[in-house]
Motif scaffolding. Structure first.
Motif, PDB file in Angstrom:
ATOM      1  N   SER A  55       0.846  -1.195   0.000  1.00 22.94           N
ATOM      2  CA  SER A  55       0.000   0.000   0.000  1.00 22.94           C
ATOM      3  C   SER A  55       0.881   1.246   0.000  1.00 22.94           C
ATOM      4  N   PRO A  56       0.458   2.284  -0.675  1.00 23.68           N
ATOM      5  CA  PRO A  56       1.308   3.469  -0.813  1.00 23.68           C
ATOM      6  C   PRO A  56       1.431   4.262   0.485  1.00 23.68           C
ATOM      7  N   VAL A  57       2.534   4.993   0.570  1.00 18.05           N
ATOM      8  CA  VAL A  57       2.777   5.948   1.654  1.00 18.05           C
ATOM      9  C   VAL A  57       2.868   7.320   1.027  1.00 18.05           C
ATOM     10  N   GLN A  58       2.078   8.251   1.519  1.00 16.62           N
ATOM     11  CA  GLN A  58       2.063   9.606   0.985  1.00 16.62           C
ATOM     12  C   GLN A  58       2.511  10.597   2.042  1.00 16.62           C
ATOM     13  N   TYR A  59       3.110  11.687   1.570  1.00 18.67           N
ATOM     14  CA  TYR A  59       3.504  12.785   2.448  1.00 18.67           C
ATOM     15  C   TYR A  59       2.785  14.034   1.932  1.00 18.67           C
ATOM     16  N   VAL A  64       5.469   8.889  -1.704  1.00 17.87           N
ATOM     17  CA  VAL A  64       6.914   8.896  -1.415  1.00 17.87           C
ATOM     18  C   VAL A  64       7.438   7.508  -1.105  1.00 17.87           C
ATOM     19  N   GLY A  65       6.587   6.499  -1.050  1.00 19.85           N
ATOM     20  CA  GLY A  65       7.058   5.165  -0.742  1.00 19.85           C
ATOM     21  C   GLY A  65       5.916   4.189  -0.627  1.00 19.85           C
ATOM     22  N   ALA A  82       3.950  -1.239  11.243  1.00 18.88           N
ATOM     23  CA  ALA A  82       4.049  -1.163   9.781  1.00 18.88           C
ATOM     24  C   ALA A  82       5.462  -0.682   9.436  1.00 18.88           C
ATOM     25  N   ARG A  83       6.149  -1.468   8.667  1.00 19.93           N
ATOM     26  CA  ARG A  83       7.484  -1.070   8.206  1.00 19.93           C
ATOM     27  C   ARG A  83       7.322  -0.485   6.808  1.00 19.93           C
ATOM     28  N   ILE A  84       7.805   0.747   6.644  1.00 18.34           N
ATOM     29  CA  ILE A  84       7.616   1.449   5.384  1.00 18.34           C
ATOM     30  C   ILE A  84       8.976   1.821   4.794  1.00 18.34           C
ATOM     31  N   ARG A  85       8.950   2.023   3.485  1.00 20.07           N
ATOM     32  CA  ARG A  85      10.153   2.439   2.769  1.00 20.07           C
ATOM     33  C   ARG A  85       9.803   3.685   1.978  1.00 20.07           C
ATOM     34  N   VAL A  86      10.526   4.790   2.275  1.00 22.55           N
ATOM     35  CA  VAL A  86      10.278   6.046   1.576  1.00 22.55           C
ATOM     36  C   VAL A  86      11.589   6.515   0.955  1.00 22.55           C
ATOM     37  N   GLU A  87      11.462   7.376  -0.007  1.00 17.20           N
ATOM     38  CA  GLU A  87      12.649   7.903  -0.663  1.00 17.20           C
ATOM     39  C   GLU A  87      13.494   8.684   0.343  1.00 17.20           C
ATOM     40  N   SER A  88      14.783   8.541   0.218  1.00 16.20           N
ATOM     41  CA  SER A  88      15.698   9.068   1.226  1.00 16.20           C
ATOM     42  C   SER A  88      15.631  10.585   1.348  1.00 16.20           C
ATOM     43  N   TYR A  89      15.229  11.268   0.296  1.00 21.36           N
ATOM     44  CA  TYR A  89      15.191  12.725   0.365  1.00 21.36           C
ATOM     45  C   TYR A  89      13.897  13.227   1.024  1.00 21.36           C
ATOM     46  N   THR A  90      13.004  12.337   1.413  1.00 22.13           N
ATOM     47  CA  THR A  90      11.751  12.747   2.055  1.00 22.13           C
ATOM     48  C   THR A  90      12.054  13.390   3.410  1.00 22.13           C
ATOM     49  N   PRO A  91      11.587  14.613   3.668  1.00 22.99           N
ATOM     50  CA  PRO A  91      11.936  15.335   4.911  1.00 22.99           C
ATOM     51  C   PRO A  91      11.098  14.870   6.108  1.00 22.99           C
ATOM     52  N   LEU A 113       1.587  10.740   5.793  1.00 26.49           N
ATOM     53  CA  LEU A 113       2.512  11.490   6.635  1.00 26.49           C
ATOM     54  C   LEU A 113       2.173  12.970   6.525  1.00 26.49           C
ATOM     55  N   SER A 114       2.279  13.679   7.647  1.00 26.98           N
ATOM     56  CA  SER A 114       1.966  15.113   7.647  1.00 26.98           C
ATOM     57  C   SER A 114       2.766  15.782   8.748  1.00 26.98           C
ATOM     58  N   GLY A 115       2.738  17.104   8.731  1.00 26.52           N
ATOM     59  CA  GLY A 115       3.461  17.869   9.736  1.00 26.52           C
ATOM     60  C   GLY A 115       4.922  18.003   9.381  1.00 26.52           C
ATOM     61  N   GLY A 116       5.696  18.351  10.406  1.00 24.29           N
ATOM     62  CA  GLY A 116       7.121  18.559  10.189  1.00 24.29           C
ATOM     63  C   GLY A 116       7.445  20.017   9.959  1.00 24.29           C
ATOM     64  N   THR A 117       7.881  20.710  11.018  1.00 22.23           N
ATOM     65  CA  THR A 117       8.217  22.122  10.887  1.00 22.23           C
ATOM     66  C   THR A 117       9.655  22.272  10.392  1.00 22.23           C
ATOM     67  N   PRO A 118       9.957  23.401   9.741  1.00 22.42           N
ATOM     68  CA  PRO A 118      11.324  23.586   9.230  1.00 22.42           C
ATOM     69  C   PRO A 118      12.378  23.594  10.335  1.00 22.42           C
ATOM     70  N   GLN A 119      12.031  24.051  11.532  1.00 25.54           N
ATOM     71  CA  GLN A 119      13.021  24.132  12.601  1.00 25.54           C
ATOM     72  C   GLN A 119      13.310  22.778  13.234  1.00 25.54           C
ATOM     73  N   ALA A 120      12.408  21.809  13.083  1.00 23.56           N
ATOM     74  CA  ALA A 120      12.596  20.505  13.721  1.00 23.56           C
ATOM     75  C   ALA A 120      13.728  19.738  13.027  1.00 23.56           C
ATOM     76  N   PRO A 121      14.542  18.983  13.795  1.00 22.12           N
ATOM     77  CA  PRO A 121      15.623  18.196  13.187  1.00 22.12           C
ATOM     78  C   PRO A 121      15.065  16.966  12.473  1.00 22.12           C
TER      79      PRO A 121
END
Length: 308
Positions: A55-59, A64-65, A82-91, A113-121
């Protein structure tokens, strides 16, 4: 000859198609091998109905995977890993969240997948395991299910046997009251008529009372000046009498002071002597009443003859 030529053309076309598919497969395999992937784990604490391997994984709506493995948690079978595989450049950041979603009403279930602020590592810099764990958020389906469960629980409480019995009793009382009112319709009509007549009489009484009050107000306003004049005259007379009393007291102040100083001083002993005189007279009166002969003649009164 023509039939053999057709067979040759069909065979050649088939070979060309097979070669093209083979070349496409080789290109796809090479493209896939050249891409780099990053694996993550997502732990769900809800049912993952409709989710499957592949099944697909979306961001944020972009593919993205995909899912590579689904399994139950060894220590807690209520959780699904759930073990997922996404492209390495996915932030994927530390505040990125994963949840179940559907692409349409009849579409398959996916991981969004959602969220993720620019300041977060990046998550890989904090969680250095081979497959870092992405935190989950409740899905819309889970929220709907939880809300439906709470509504059902409240309905069960509302529709308990005790409440149903109370509602039934209330309805029966309302029905009995309605029947009673229907049977007393004539009495209610007469009561309404009586109430209407009483309201009319009350209105007339209030009108009469208002007229009386207005007449009293008019009479009071008319007679008030005469009353005030008489009151002022009376007050003037009182002032004059008070002035005369002050004058009399002023003219006889010396005599009043002399009486207060000398007369009142002698009044106390005189009253004491008068009290003693009254006691003596009361004592003499008692003796005269008890035995006047002994008191006047100095002997007892003669005894009456009592024949036996």
């Amino acid at each position: 000859m023509e039939t053999r030529a057709n067979y040759v053309l069909i065979g050649a076309f088939t070979l060309i198609i097979a070669a093209a598919l083979l070349l496409f497969g080789l290109w796809a395999a090479k493209y896939s091998s050249e891409r780099t992937w990053q694996e993550y784990q997502v732990v769900f604490r809800e049912a993952v109905t409709g989710l499957s391997v592949g099944s697909p994984v979306q961001y944020n709506g972009i593919a993205v995977g995909s899912i590579t493995k689904l399994s139950l948690a060894p220590n807690d079978p209520r959780q699904v890993i759930a073990r997922i595989r996404v492209e390495s450049y996915t932030p994927v950041k530390t505040d990125t969240r994963a949840k179940l979603a559907i692409t349409s009403l009849t579409g398959p279930t996916i991981i969004q997948l959602s969220g993720g602020t620019p300041q977060a590592p990046a998550l890989t810099t904090v969680d250095t395991r081979e497959a870092p764990v992405i935190q989950t958020a409740p899905s819309a389906l889970q929220n709907i299910t939880d809300t439906a469960n709470r509504i059902v629980e409240r309905l069960d409480q509302v529709l308990s046997d005790k409440n149903v019995a109370s509602i039934t009793a209330t309805l029966e009382n309302l029905e009995a009251m309605s029947n009673s009112l229907a049977s007393r319709e004539d009495g209610l009509e007469s009561l309404i008529v009586s109430a209407r007549d009483a309201a009319q009489n009350l209105d007339k009484t209030l009108t009469t009372t208002n007229g009386t009050i207005e007449r009293l107000d008019q009479n009071l306003v008319r007679e008030l000046p005469d009353i005030l004049a008489k009151l002022e005259s009376t007050l003037g007379k009182l002032d004059s009498a008070a002035g005369n009393a002050d004058a009399i007291i002023g003219e006889n102040r010396a005599a009043i002071n002399s009486f207060a100083n000398d007369g009142l001083g002698q009044l106390g002993p005189t009253l004491t002597e008068l009290r003693g005189l009254v006691r003596d007279l009361r004592r003499v009166s008692d003796r005269l009443e008890g035995n006047p002969a002994r008191y006047l003649l100095g002997r007892d009164a003669p005894k009456e003859f009592d024949p036996k």
